[in-house]
Write a protein that holds these residues in place. Sequence first.
Motif, PDB file in Angstrom:
ATOM      1  N   ILE A  31       1.007  -1.207   0.065  1.00 19.14           N
ATOM      2  CA  ILE A  31      -0.008   0.031  -0.033  1.00 19.14           C
ATOM      3  C   ILE A  31       0.778   1.175  -0.075  1.00 19.14           C
ATOM      4  CG2 ILE A  31      -1.818   1.473   1.060  1.00 19.14           C
ATOM      5  CD1 ILE A  31      -2.642  -1.450   2.618  1.00 19.14           C
ATOM      6  N   GLU A  32       0.525   2.341  -0.789  1.00 14.64           N
ATOM      7  CA  GLU A  32       1.265   3.521  -1.134  1.00 14.64           C
ATOM      8  C   GLU A  32       0.315   4.714  -0.740  1.00 14.64           C
ATOM      9  OE1 GLU A  32       3.497   3.949  -4.316  1.00 14.64           O
ATOM     10  OE2 GLU A  32       4.910   2.119  -3.829  1.00 14.64           O
ATOM     11  N   GLU A  33       0.640   5.441   0.071  1.00 16.59           N
ATOM     12  CA  GLU A  33      -0.173   6.845   0.013  1.00 16.59           C
ATOM     13  C   GLU A  33       0.183   7.939  -0.937  1.00 16.59           C
ATOM     14  OE1 GLU A  33      -1.554   9.769   3.974  1.00 16.59           O
ATOM     15  OE2 GLU A  33       0.339   9.048   3.723  1.00 16.59           O
ATOM     16  N   VAL A  34      -0.875   8.293  -1.651  1.00 16.38           N
ATOM     17  CA  VAL A  34      -0.484   9.299  -2.647  1.00 16.38           C
ATOM     18  C   VAL A  34      -1.400  10.443  -2.652  1.00 16.38           C
ATOM     19  CG1 VAL A  34       0.161   7.440  -4.458  1.00 16.38           C
ATOM     20  CG2 VAL A  34      -1.982   8.095  -4.052  1.00 16.38           C
ATOM     21  N   LEU A  35      -1.022  11.416  -3.369  1.00 17.41           N
ATOM     22  CA  LEU A  35      -1.706  12.678  -3.262  1.00 17.41           C
ATOM     23  C   LEU A  35      -2.765  12.613  -4.361  1.00 17.41           C
ATOM     24  CD1 LEU A  35       1.108  15.319  -3.693  1.00 17.41           C
ATOM     25  CD2 LEU A  35      -0.553  15.024  -1.610  1.00 17.41           C
ATOM     26  N   ARG A  36      -2.766  11.923  -5.340  1.00 19.52           N
ATOM     27  CA  ARG A  36      -3.953  11.617  -6.275  1.00 19.52           C
ATOM     28  C   ARG A  36      -3.816  10.062  -6.759  1.00 19.52           C
ATOM     29  NH1 ARG A  36      -0.307  14.885  -8.905  1.00 19.52           N
ATOM     30  NH2 ARG A  36       0.640  13.999 -10.894  1.00 19.52           N
ATOM     31  N   ILE A  37      -4.891   9.690  -7.300  1.00 21.07           N
ATOM     32  CA  ILE A  37      -4.922   8.269  -7.651  1.00 21.07           C
ATOM     33  C   ILE A  37      -4.669   8.164  -9.131  1.00 21.07           C
ATOM     34  CG2 ILE A  37      -6.706   6.381  -8.162  1.00 21.07           C
ATOM     35  CD1 ILE A  37      -6.147   6.888  -5.133  1.00 21.07           C
ATOM     36  N   SER A  38      -3.798   7.332  -9.456  1.00 21.03           N
ATOM     37  CA  SER A  38      -3.321   7.101 -10.656  1.00 21.03           C
ATOM     38  C   SER A  38      -4.388   6.865 -11.665  1.00 21.03           C
ATOM     39  CB  SER A  38      -2.311   6.025 -10.984  1.00 21.03           C
ATOM     40  OG  SER A  38      -0.975   6.329 -10.050  1.00 21.03           O
TER      41      SER A  38
END
Length: 336
Positions: free
Chosen positions: A244-251
Amino acid sequence: MKKRSICYVLILLSVLLTACSAGKKDSGSVRYDYSSTGESTGMSADNGKGSDVGYTNSVDTTAAEEPKNAASGEMDNQSTSNNSDTNRKRIRKIDLSLETLEFDKTQKVITEQIQKSGGYVESSSIYGSKAEDRDSRSAQYVLRIPADQADSFVEIMGNKMNLIHKEESSKDVTLDYIDTESKIKALKVEQERLLVLLEKATKLEDIITLEDRMSTVRYQLEQNASTLRTYDNLVEYATITLNIEEVLRISPPESRSNGDRMKTGFTNSLLNMRDGFVEVVIWFVVNLPYIVFWGIIIGLSVFISIKVYYKKDKKASPIQKVNSISNPKEEEKENK
């Protein structure tokens, strides 16, 4: 002599007649067999009808029974195949790569779903902290989920987060499992026989030998039993790995058309520029004390070096005046 010759002739005639009558009977039987196949209709009235009825009845019954047998055979094959599939011992592994915007909520969802499914966490690791950048946190979970709950668990994880990659593998250990079971049965039989022999043994040497063999058999029994328990655990619980990775926006999902690809690429470039500017501002604010500190040090060093330079220049200027007074011609030239 004439009587004997006549007798011989009569005997020959009788033999020929019997042969002819036998030939006729044989031809009739052949005709009966041939007509029974249904290829000829020119049969005798008595034998032909009886034989035809009996034969056709037998053909009809076998023709009616063959589909039934075939259908029953197919059902048997299907049932045996289903039983064999259910009795197979398969070790299942699933790897998922996921993205999330809310890292803390995702951890709670994972914990709740593990408890609902009856699984457990084999290992877990979390990288980064909440105090750092928002998209710097990541986690890896190795979960053991019951095999009958694995698909629903994976589906829930895909709905709660953005699924980037999924990889699944399965290993069949049915033969190894059966071999281990057969070894255990053979060892148990040997253990019982050794116990019987040990009760009957009277010599000390025989008792020592039997006890040594008994200890070996017990060790092998425990080892094979442990192997079976390991297989049971691996088969009953699927191994699911979550990255799991936390991102600013979903790919965004991948698109095949050129227009969609250009639109997505342009949008990503703008977003990357915005994120880059935000990161620069954040870096500047975070490192502002260092910048001020080093700015003061560099400014002071420059100020001091300039001041020292001017002091040296002032010390050198009186000598130049003395030289100019001692050389009046040069002064006149400078005035001109």
